[in-house]
Design a protein around this motif. Structure first.
Motif, PDB file in Angstrom:
ATOM      1  N   SER A 261       0.535  -5.010  -2.132  1.00 34.12           N
ATOM      2  CA  SER A 261      -0.930  -4.838  -1.877  1.00 34.12           C
ATOM      3  C   SER A 261      -1.318  -5.837  -1.103  1.00 34.12           C
ATOM      4  O   SER A 261      -2.077  -5.752  -0.055  1.00 34.12           O
ATOM      5  CB  SER A 261      -1.723  -4.437  -3.168  1.00 34.12           C
ATOM      6  N   ALA A 262      -1.118  -6.935  -1.712  1.00 34.12           N
ATOM      7  CA  ALA A 262      -1.461  -8.299  -0.988  1.00 34.12           C
ATOM      8  C   ALA A 262      -1.112  -8.277   0.511  1.00 34.12           C
ATOM      9  O   ALA A 262      -1.745  -8.662   1.420  1.00 34.12           O
ATOM     10  CB  ALA A 262      -1.158  -9.630  -1.679  1.00 34.12           C
ATOM     11  N   TYR A 263       0.156  -8.127   0.856  1.00 37.48           N
ATOM     12  CA  TYR A 263       0.685  -7.953   2.091  1.00 37.48           C
ATOM     13  C   TYR A 263      -0.048  -6.821   2.927  1.00 37.48           C
ATOM     14  O   TYR A 263      -0.411  -6.908   4.138  1.00 37.48           O
ATOM     15  CB  TYR A 263       2.176  -7.278   2.148  1.00 37.48           C
ATOM     16  N   LEU A 264      -0.282  -5.554   2.315  1.00 39.61           N
ATOM     17  CA  LEU A 264      -1.300  -4.546   3.125  1.00 39.61           C
ATOM     18  C   LEU A 264      -2.402  -5.237   3.590  1.00 39.61           C
ATOM     19  O   LEU A 264      -2.899  -5.025   4.553  1.00 39.61           O
ATOM     20  CB  LEU A 264      -1.429  -3.385   2.073  1.00 39.61           C
TER      21      LEU A 264
ATOM     22  N   HIS B  63       7.937   3.995  -3.395  1.00 41.78           N
ATOM     23  CA  HIS B  63       8.593   3.314  -2.568  1.00 41.78           C
ATOM     24  C   HIS B  63       7.698   2.564  -1.562  1.00 41.78           C
ATOM     25  O   HIS B  63       8.222   1.656  -1.087  1.00 41.78           O
ATOM     26  CB  HIS B  63       9.374   4.528  -1.528  1.00 41.78           C
ATOM     27  N   LEU B  64       6.620   3.081  -1.401  1.00 45.83           N
ATOM     28  CA  LEU B  64       5.694   2.469  -0.388  1.00 45.83           C
ATOM     29  C   LEU B  64       5.321   1.199  -0.998  1.00 45.83           C
ATOM     30  O   LEU B  64       5.292   0.114  -0.262  1.00 45.83           O
ATOM     31  CB  LEU B  64       4.450   3.162  -0.349  1.00 45.83           C
ATOM     32  N   PHE B  65       5.409   0.918  -2.263  1.00 46.44           N
ATOM     33  CA  PHE B  65       4.579  -0.306  -2.687  1.00 46.44           C
ATOM     34  C   PHE B  65       5.907  -1.087  -3.591  1.00 46.44           C
ATOM     35  O   PHE B  65       5.589  -1.875  -4.463  1.00 46.44           O
ATOM     36  CB  PHE B  65       3.485   0.001  -3.751  1.00 46.44           C
TER      37      PHE B  65
ATOM     38  N   ALA C  85       8.571  -2.885   1.821  1.00 48.70           N
ATOM     39  CA  ALA C  85       7.983  -1.742   2.548  1.00 48.70           C
ATOM     40  C   ALA C  85       6.750  -2.354   3.262  1.00 48.70           C
ATOM     41  O   ALA C  85       6.482  -1.980   4.442  1.00 48.70           O
ATOM     42  CB  ALA C  85       7.633  -0.614   1.845  1.00 48.70           C
ATOM     43  N   MET C  86       5.741  -2.882   2.675  1.00 51.67           N
ATOM     44  CA  MET C  86       4.526  -3.306   3.368  1.00 51.67           C
ATOM     45  C   MET C  86       5.033  -4.389   4.204  1.00 51.67           C
ATOM     46  O   MET C  86       4.383  -4.798   5.402  1.00 51.67           O
ATOM     47  CB  MET C  86       3.383  -3.808   2.228  1.00 51.67           C
TER      48      MET C  86
ATOM     49  N   GLY D  95       7.547  -5.239   5.616  1.00 50.33           N
ATOM     50  CA  GLY D  95       8.335  -4.586   6.832  1.00 50.33           C
ATOM     51  C   GLY D  95       7.139  -3.681   7.690  1.00 50.33           C
ATOM     52  O   GLY D  95       7.324  -3.938   8.976  1.00 50.33           O
ATOM     53  N   ALA D  96       6.457  -3.165   7.199  1.00 48.97           N
ATOM     54  CA  ALA D  96       5.483  -2.308   7.853  1.00 48.97           C
ATOM     55  C   ALA D  96       4.645  -3.166   8.840  1.00 48.97           C
ATOM     56  O   ALA D  96       4.542  -2.875  10.056  1.00 48.97           O
ATOM     57  CB  ALA D  96       4.706  -1.335   7.399  1.00 48.97           C
ATOM     58  N   PHE D  97       4.015  -4.240   8.585  1.00 49.44           N
ATOM     59  CA  PHE D  97       2.946  -4.928   8.817  1.00 49.44           C
ATOM     60  C   PHE D  97       3.446  -6.295   9.547  1.00 49.44           C
ATOM     61  O   PHE D  97       2.890  -6.695  10.368  1.00 49.44           O
ATOM     62  CB  PHE D  97       1.851  -5.218   7.865  1.00 49.44           C
ATOM     63  N   PHE D  98       4.587  -6.715   9.135  1.00 47.16           N
ATOM     64  CA  PHE D  98       4.758  -8.133   9.537  1.00 47.16           C
ATOM     65  C   PHE D  98       6.331  -8.044   9.992  1.00 47.16           C
ATOM     66  O   PHE D  98       6.618  -9.173  11.080  1.00 47.16           O
ATOM     67  CB  PHE D  98       4.990  -9.182   8.192  1.00 47.16           C
ATOM     68  N   ILE D  99       7.321  -7.460   9.889  1.00 45.98           N
ATOM     69  CA  ILE D  99       8.595  -7.571  10.525  1.00 45.98           C
ATOM     70  C   ILE D  99       8.904  -6.405  11.384  1.00 45.98           C
ATOM     71  O   ILE D  99       9.058  -6.642  12.521  1.00 45.98           O
ATOM     72  CB  ILE D  99       9.597  -7.356   9.316  1.00 45.98           C
TER      73      ILE D  99
END
Lengths: 340, 505
Positions: free
Chosen positions: A211-214, A259-261, A265-266, A268-272
């Protein structure tokens, strides 16, 4: 007076600023993660950063490039931090260092340095290490394990024996192993009911890290460091495939939220997957890239041999990026109606 | 416009700091005529004008100095009264600083107009007559492109455009001359617009003004109120809104084909300053001999808008604006996005000079170039939908064909890509280089083709001559043979007969 081509004014942006904002956006994730794991994570970040900067400087010197401007651009630091955040936090120091060296020396500088690498350096390092050191790369701190900083230091620097009890699988890995075990027919629901391991809606503790990554990812969107295309498509890809499997057999497949959390995943989605160098550049290309990475990550996670699939999913999509871009060129002004 | 644009705003272009105020709010000033004017003969798109005066000749303000030459060209008039001092080369207002042909005019200090033929009822004139008078006044597009306006009017009449779009966008940062003109002379501009409607046969005029100029919008709306055919349309402030393609799309929703012209969608675009020049030319018979120039930048002591006679040196304009404060990092003619950097200030103002900017180092904000990280900021910024980073990659590898394949020919050189680039890659320079290289290649190709054609013609000719020679020889031989056969009875051998015949002949 010097003669130069227009434009004569420039937006106050630079690579250093872009990379700095990425590092800033990682801070909430790092804070929650180290609160969960302990100071070992900060130690790993330090090891990774020092190794990355030293390797970058050495290679730049060997390649006859100016060292300080390239060192200051911050791209090596971002790679180092991503490696520290994706490797198990109690890994021996040399494993982190090896990963960083592999990323900086082989995946980045030998390809020609910043902007020239076809693959995401951090994910190349992750893939290389999980293949070369599968056991070490799957040893995550067990739930409820509380070690003092001294004890963590001893583990990381190999002063204390690595007892198996110290380390465990991630919730994602545990779920996969439990579901695959012969004879045991525990359903996902029964497994998820185990609050000590799986927490409120995903892996215990992990849900808060992701969640913090999000949160950090939303900061990057707000600062316009990244566009919405890749993260949205990534999440959609993951949601769609996991949702499909879950609706077919909820006892065998975990729900999309899990799976999302969980796992990377997060991150990957926002930083990778948003790494510009190895990704797509066209808007439609970014959508395909993100969707593909999200979907592949799920498939590798659930049906593949590795606990998490982000690294391989992103690498596979890196491979396809030039081809995707070729077919996704935006419509040129005044040529829209030409398409058959 | 797409659905996304309705919700998230325009997706193309950039939004730079406009830096228009306080220069835009300062009252307009008129510069006194300097002692000597340098009137360039190339201050419009197309062929240079041909001098129509002699050295030593006395002229009055508004007398014709040079005639248009060729289909695309414009007349040039004396910006003041005085004596023609020289006709020769001066440094051009261009980055190259190469010499350009100009008429040097020494002012007599009287600034006396020649007899002017105005018109009280221009709407009674034929549309073609309006175009003729606009041409006689040497009016060119004052937005910067300096296309001869009369030609545009008569072409529009032929292609039957229905909409006249007035470009009051002025999207370039720092510039405010159009803004100022719309605030100060809205009635003249509206009159000019109505004259242009009459000349083109268009039925409506849409005046597009960026919403960062509320005073200009108010003044123009007020001036256009009595005329239903003229409507003022505020448009979002976004660079390059002043680009023809973008302004037409935003105002009419029509997209000009990539290889087409505004006329293809029934539209013609003129600058608001041009409308005022048309008003002056038709109502008062005054030719275009001065223009409003924005003088701006941190190094200018009193920034603002100044009426400057064409041919005034940039250094004199800067001196009138209070002189320079410190050495400018860059001297620019035009706007900062597409303007030209000047090698020095001893170049003259031309009809297309919208601004003179003296920027300091902080405003230019130059940084070292870094490698491309493929961040695609340039892809997002491009108003034409090109892939600037891919074009640059192809050009770096000398692959011009590849660059054309990803849109080099559609590039309008607006500079959005280079503006947003975090690595400060001089993308516009790459594209300008490639376009120049392609033009050179095209010329070389034409030359090679011409050479090939000539060589082919020569070898064809040689071949033909050889063939004719051979045919001739064969015919002769046949004739001789026939003759020989005829005399065979009397001669012992045909050859001796032939020789004998030849000798007889």
């Amino acid at each position: 007076m010097e003669i130069v081509t227009s434009p004569h004014v420039l937006k106050p942006v630079s690579i250093t600023r872009v990379m700095g904002q990425v590092c800033l956006a990682l801070l909430p994730g790092i804070a929650v993660y180290s609160w969960l794991i302990g100071p070992a994570l900060l130690l790993q970040l330090g090891i990774a950063s020092l190794t990355a900067l030293a390797a970058e400087a050495l290679l730049l010197k060997l390649r006859g490039k100016p060292v300080s401007p390239f060192l200051m651009d911050g791209s090596a630091l971002v790679t180092a931090w991503l490696i520290a955040l994706t490797f198990p936090p109690l890994s021996p120091w040399w494993l982190t260092a090896t990963g960083v060296l592999f990323a900086i020396v082989i995946a980045k500088q030998l390809y020609g340095g910043l902007g020239q690498n076809p693959f995401n350096p951090a994910m190349v390092a992750f893939a290389a290490c999980i293949v070369a050191f599968p056991a070490l790369m799957s040893q995550w701190p067990a739930q409820g394990l509380s070690l003092s900083f001294g004890q963590q230091l001893e583990v990381v620097f190999g002063l204390a024996p690595r007892i198996d009890a110290l380390t465990a699988a991630t919730p994602l890995d545990a779920m996969k192993t439990a579901l695959k075990m012969d004879g045991v027919h525990a359903s996902v629901q029964e497994l998820l009911a185990n609050q000590t391991l799986y927490g409120t809606f995903a892996g215990r503790g992990w849900e808060w890290v992701t969640s913090a990554y999000l949160l950090g990812g939303l900061f990057l969107l707000w600062r316009r460091v990244i566009t919405w295309h890749v993260p949205v498509a990534f999440v959609l890809g993951l949601l769609l495939i996991s949702g499909l499997c879950w609706s077919l057999d909820p006892a065998r497949y975990a729900d999309p939220l899990f799976h999302l959390f969980s796992g990377g995943a997060m991150l990957g989605a926002f930083f990778i997957a948003t790494d510009p160098v190895s990704g797509c550049t066209t808007p439609r290309g970014k959508l395909i890239f993100g969707f593909g990475a999200g979907a592949l990550a799920y498939l590798i996670r659930v049906f593949g041999a590795f606990p998490d699939g982000i690294a391989f999913a992103v690498l596979i999509m890196n491979l396809c990026a030039p081809l995707i871009d070729l077919f996704c060129q935006p419509a040129v002004f005044g040529k829209k109606k030409e398409a058959p | 416009m797409g659905l996304m644009e309705k919700f998230f705003g325009l997706s193309w272009g950039i939004h730079p700091e406009d830096h228009k105020r306080p220069a835009a709010d300062a009252a307009t000033r008129t510069m006194p005529v300097p002692e000597r004017l340098y009137v360039s003969l190339s201050q419009h798109l197309g062929a240079p004008a041909r001098p129509a005066v002699l050295v030593g000749q006395k002229v009055r303000k508004g007398d014709k100095l040079a005639d248009p030459q060729g289909a695309v060209s414009a007349a040039i008039h004396a910006p003041t009264s005085g004596t023609v001092a020289a006709i020769g080369e001066i440094p051009a207002p261009h980055p190259s600083g190469l010499p350009v042909l100009a008429i040097t005019l020494d002012s007599d200090g009287k600034d006396e107009w020649t007899e002017l033929e105005g018109c009280t009822d221009p709407f009674a004139l034929e549309p073609a007559e309006i175009s003729r008078r606009v041409a006689a006044a040497g009016v060119v597009g004052l937005g910067g492109a300096t296309f001869p306006s009369a030609l545009k009017l008569s072409l529009s009449q032929k292609s039957k455009v229905s909409t006249l779009i007035m470009n009051g966008g002025e999207c370039e940062p720092y510039l405010s001359c159009d803004d100022r003109l719309m605030r100060d002379a809205a009635a003249d501009i509206v009159d000019g617009i109505r004259l242009m409607l009459h000349a083109t046969g268009a039925t409506e005029a849409l005046v597009g003004i960026e919403d960062n100029k509320p005073e200009a919008i108010a003044a123009m709306t007020e001036a256009a109120r009595p005329y239903a055919e003229v409507s003022v349309r505020p448009v979002p402030a976004r660079y390059p809104m002043g680009s023809e393609k973008q302004l037409i799309l935003v105002l009419t929703g029509k997209e000009i084909p990539a290889d087409g012209r505004p006329g293809d969608v029934g539209v013609v675009v003129h600058n608001v300053g041009t409308a005022r020049a048309v008003h002056e030319a038709i109502r008062h018979g005054r030719p275009l001999v001065s223009r409003l120039v924005t003088v701006n930048g941190a190094c200018v002591a009193q920034p603002g808008n100044i009426f400057v006679p064409v041919g005034t040196l940039v250094e004199e304009v800067l001196a009138f604006a209070g002189g320079l404060q410190g050495a400018p990092a860059r001297l620019i003619m035009g706007g900062p996005m597409m303007g030209m950097s000047l090698p020095h200030a001893r170049v003259p103002v031309v009809k297309g000079t919208s601004g003179i900017l003296a920027l300091d180092a902080a405003q230019v904000a130059e940084r070292a170039q870094e490698p491309c990280i493929r961040c695609a900021s340039c892809v997002r910024a491009c108003p034409i939908g090109l892939l600037p980073l891919e074009m640059a990659r192809h050009i770096q590898a000398s692959d011009l064909k590849g660059a054309v394949g990803v849109g080099l020919k559609d590039c309008i050189a607006c500079g959005c890509c280079a503006y947003v680039c975090p690595s400060q890659i001089p993308l516009v320079q790459y594209f300008a280089h490639a376009k120049g290289e392609m033009a050179a290649q095209d010329r070389a190709k034409l030359r090679a083709e011409a050479t090939k054609k000539m060589a082919q013609a020569r070898s064809d000719r040689l071949e033909r001559e050889a063939r004719e020679k051979a045919e001739m020889a064969a015919r002769r031989k046949a004739e001789r043979a026939a003759a020989a056969a005829a005399t065979a009875a009397t001669a012992p051998t045909p050859s001796s007969t032939a020789v004998a015949e030849g000798a007889q002949a």
